[in-house]
Scaffold this active site. Sequence first.
Site, PDB file in Angstrom:
ATOM      1  CB  SER A  28     -31.329  79.918  24.467  1.00 23.47           C
ATOM      2  OG  SER A  28     -31.115  80.933  25.441  1.00 23.47           O
ATOM      3  CB  THR A  39     -50.513  95.139  22.153  1.00 22.00           C
ATOM      4  OG1 THR A  39     -49.565  95.508  21.155  1.00 22.00           O
ATOM      5  CG2 THR A  39     -50.704  93.635  22.123  1.00 22.00           C
ATOM      6  CB  SER A  77     -37.812  80.987  38.696  1.00 22.95           C
ATOM      7  OG  SER A  77     -37.211  81.374  37.485  1.00 22.95           O
ATOM      8  CE  LYS A 107     -37.003  86.348  41.980  1.00 24.81           C
ATOM      9  NZ  LYS A 107     -36.330  87.360  41.134  1.00 24.81           N
ATOM     10  NE  ARG A 127     -26.994  93.543  25.569  1.00 26.97           N
ATOM     11  CZ  ARG A 127     -26.986  92.239  25.794  1.00 26.97           C
ATOM     12  NH1 ARG A 127     -26.795  91.415  24.779  1.00 26.97           N
ATOM     13  NH2 ARG A 127     -27.187  91.755  27.003  1.00 26.97           N
ATOM     14  CE  LYS A 170     -35.557  81.928  19.871  1.00 26.45           C
ATOM     15  NZ  LYS A 170     -36.497  83.039  20.065  1.00 26.45           N
TER      16      LYS A 170
END
Length: 456
Positions: A221, A309, A169, A188, A55, A280
């Site tokens: 996406s 946080t 999922s 899962k 990347r 977005k």
Amino acid sequence: MLSCANSIRAQRSRIGTLPFQQFVKSFGSESKTSFNYDGAFQGEIQKRKDTSTYRVLSNINHVINDQGPKAFTNDHDKVIDVWCSNDYLGMRMNKEISNAIHSFVDRYGVSSTGSRNIAGHNQVFVDLENSLAKLHQKEACLVFNSGYVANDTTLATLAQKLPGCIFFSDALNHASMIQGIRNGKAAKVIFKHNDLQDLEAKLAKYPKTSPKIIAFESIYSMNGDIAPIESICKLAKQYGALTYLDEVHAVGMYGEQGAGVAAALNVSDQVDIITGSLAKSYSATGGYAVGSFAFVDFIRSFCPGFIYTSSLPPHDIAAALTSVEYLKTSNKERALQKSAVRKLKDALTDSGIPFLSNQSHIVPIMVGHPEYGRLISRDLITDYNIYLHHINYPTVAKGTERLRVTPTPLHNDEAILNHFVTALKELWKKYDLQGLDYWKANGFSVNEPCQFPLVA
């Protein structure tokens, strides 16, 4: 597709096949007293470079203007057209949003001063959460620092606090959902992408009384395709499962007020939990989750990604609130975006450039090889003044590498569109890339007419 074959390594690097200790020793000087950390880091990076999946970050400075999707790149010292922004509606230039930011900075400064549990929160947090809950017709909302954090910490906390929880999922779920489910360490079950028969067969294997969560997205996406939301909700009710819907790539753009695909299909009331992004189409910062009072109070009380946080500063929240409220009533941005998407899909179809068929604003142009994707992105910016980043494995499956195009209201200009499509045609010829017949023969639906905009 042979013109660039010599530039692509045909075999895996020798280093990648070595036993781990030999692999580490092959980088830098060997230490007799400690592990060669940098050697290990460099080795992993080299693997990415050898497979053309390394990347690279580009310097793209978006310019505020109404003449097109312009940016300035310091890397190349020139102005370029951007075709891959997630500022889906061009709201980063909205004056009401920028005015709200300036007003809050002038009044409250630039810091939240800490976590909401310790430092408290500005009233604008409450106003935004109330606005989002109302948007999605839910009882309550909680804002997180990003959409990724919202998914990761919420799914993990659900898994840890619901005894015997089982996740179902979708195979193409976003990394944030995958990570959240993994961090929760619950059972899962992965079902085939948008495959109702596979989902039902897997749900049927578990007792109705056991807690189950079906996690999926409204718009995926990388493909731009849309989930069968209503049918999934019916299965969830039949088998006693909660529905967890990520609307990150839909909020702001679909539905009467921009509430997403579930709202556009009039099934929001059938979905238990909805998450979204403020970064977005809303051009702000943050993410959120909406649902029942009990659910939101639960995640507020137990999610470490919320509790431990510092919160977003008030001016970021003010920007988000202004954008959400603006897009509840303004339809011009949505109309212009849909116009730009329609024009691009028609132009690509006329030119024979292959893209995945879907009903959304995401246009995945199929390349099929990581190195060609890199070369096309390089040539677009150097030779045509166009920025469009390539998408490679592991974001998409090997052999389905692509260019992910996202037209915005700023992409309606015919000259900009024609320049872009002409560049793609020339590059497809230059690299002898596969066309429609190849992708259709391999089971992909490409360049098919579809209904747009999305309707119920």
